[in-house]
Design an enzyme around this catalytic site. Structure first.
Site, PDB file in Angstrom:
ATOM      1  CG  ASP A  28      19.538  70.596 -10.640  1.00 39.94           C
ATOM      2  OD1 ASP A  28      20.616  71.153 -10.877  1.00 39.94           O
ATOM      3  OD2 ASP A  28      18.984  69.812 -11.459  1.00 39.94           O
ATOM      4  CB  ILE A  29      14.822  70.564 -13.370  1.00 38.87           C
ATOM      5  CG1 ILE A  29      13.415  70.217 -13.815  1.00 38.87           C
ATOM      6  CG2 ILE A  29      15.859  70.100 -14.367  1.00 38.87           C
ATOM      7  CD1 ILE A  29      12.969  70.992 -15.053  1.00 38.87           C
ATOM      8  CG  ASN A  84      29.853  71.188 -12.503  1.00 37.77           C
ATOM      9  OD1 ASN A  84      30.679  70.655 -11.771  1.00 37.77           O
ATOM     10  ND2 ASN A  84      28.597  70.778 -12.585  1.00 37.77           N
ATOM     11  N   GLY A  90      32.384  70.076 -16.762  1.00 39.52           N
ATOM     12  CA  GLY A  90      31.038  69.526 -16.921  1.00 39.52           C
ATOM     13  C   GLY A  90      29.939  70.570 -16.879  1.00 39.52           C
ATOM     14  CD  GLN A  91      29.596  76.757 -16.835  1.00 38.38           C
ATOM     15  OE1 GLN A  91      30.814  76.876 -16.917  1.00 38.38           O
ATOM     16  NE2 GLN A  91      28.795  77.789 -16.654  1.00 38.38           N
ATOM     17  CG  HIS A  97      25.037  76.895 -12.262  1.00 36.15           C
ATOM     18  ND1 HIS A  97      25.433  77.208 -13.547  1.00 36.15           N
ATOM     19  CD2 HIS A  97      25.156  75.549 -12.158  1.00 36.15           C
ATOM     20  CE1 HIS A  97      25.754  76.106 -14.196  1.00 36.15           C
ATOM     21  NE2 HIS A  97      25.614  75.082 -13.367  1.00 36.15           N
ATOM     22  CG  HIS A  99      25.474  72.197  -8.893  1.00 39.83           C
ATOM     23  ND1 HIS A  99      24.461  71.525  -9.550  1.00 39.83           N
ATOM     24  CD2 HIS A  99      26.269  72.708  -9.871  1.00 39.83           C
ATOM     25  CE1 HIS A  99      24.642  71.619 -10.863  1.00 39.83           C
ATOM     26  NE2 HIS A  99      25.732  72.328 -11.084  1.00 39.83           N
TER      27      HIS A  99
HETATM   28  P1  AMP Z   1      25.849  72.343 -14.846  1.00 40.19           P
HETATM   29  O1  AMP Z   1      26.075  70.989 -15.479  1.00 40.19           O
HETATM   30  O2  AMP Z   1      26.799  72.612 -13.697  1.00 40.19           O
HETATM   31  O3  AMP Z   1      25.837  73.446 -15.874  1.00 40.19           O
HETATM   32  O4  AMP Z   1      24.439  72.274 -14.148  1.00 40.19           O
HETATM   33  C1  AMP Z   1      23.278  72.687 -14.746  1.00 40.19           C
HETATM   34  C2  AMP Z   1      22.164  72.217 -13.861  1.00 40.19           C
HETATM   35  O5  AMP Z   1      20.986  72.907 -14.217  1.00 40.19           O
HETATM   36  C3  AMP Z   1      21.850  70.727 -13.959  1.00 40.19           C
HETATM   37  O6  AMP Z   1      22.007  70.125 -12.678  1.00 40.19           O
HETATM   38  C4  AMP Z   1      20.408  70.692 -14.439  1.00 40.19           C
HETATM   39  O7  AMP Z   1      19.666  69.638 -13.874  1.00 40.19           O
HETATM   40  C5  AMP Z   1      19.894  72.048 -14.003  1.00 40.19           C
HETATM   41  N1  AMP Z   1      18.778  72.582 -14.763  1.00 40.19           N
HETATM   42  C6  AMP Z   1      18.655  72.672 -16.104  1.00 40.19           C
HETATM   43  N2  AMP Z   1      17.481  73.226 -16.442  1.00 40.19           N
HETATM   44  C7  AMP Z   1      16.835  73.519 -15.286  1.00 40.19           C
HETATM   45  C8  AMP Z   1      15.582  74.101 -14.955  1.00 40.19           C
HETATM   46  N3  AMP Z   1      14.732  74.518 -15.908  1.00 40.19           N
HETATM   47  N4  AMP Z   1      15.248  74.231 -13.652  1.00 40.19           N
HETATM   48  C9  AMP Z   1      16.089  73.804 -12.696  1.00 40.19           C
HETATM   49  N5  AMP Z   1      17.295  73.263 -12.929  1.00 40.19           N
HETATM   50  C10 AMP Z   1      17.664  73.101 -14.212  1.00 40.19           C
END
Ligand code: AMP
Length: 111
Positions: A28-29, A84, A90-91, A97, A99
């Protein structure tokens, strides 16, 4: 197109820790724990709510990849798996995906 589809298509970079024919896992970024990896299907499924009954084997595969990654990443003291779903969940990214979070003691309940 979602940011995760762009990662699958290699249009944007990611720190990939696992790839096979069905899924991709990358860091995760914006990590919320010392280890924070996202495990996603390559098939574009928007959320848990968008799974078809025919996706049963795919979902099972994703969970077994999580099990193997947790071992590979040294999460011997345990970990948490979060999906999520939708706005109340909170998606933010509309591509299914999981986590995988670990490397510290996680609190409960979530916010
Ligand atoms: P969600 O809120 O469950 O949809 O989680 C989306 C996740 O994607 C968040 O934890 C972000 O930090 C992560 N995210 C968004 N863009 C990127 C990216 N380019 N590379 C890695 N993780 C990302």
């Amino acid at each position: 197109m979602t940011v995760f589809q762009k990662i699958i298509d290699r249009e944007i970079p990611a720190d990939i820790v696992h790839e096979d024919e069905l899924c991709l896992a990358f860091r995760d970024i914006n990590p919320r724990a010392p280890t924070h990896v996202l495990v996603i299907p390559k098939k574009p499924i928007a959320s848990l709510d968008h799974l078809d009954d025919g996706d049963q084997a795919l979902v099972g595969h994703l969970l077994l990849v999580v099990r193997d990654l947790a071992r590979q990443l040294g999460l011997d003291n345990g970990y948490r798996l979060v999906a999520n779903c939708g706005s109340d969940g909170g998606q933010e990214v509309a591509h299914l995906h999981f986590h995988l979070l670990g490397g510290r003691r996680l609190t409960w309940p979530p916010g």
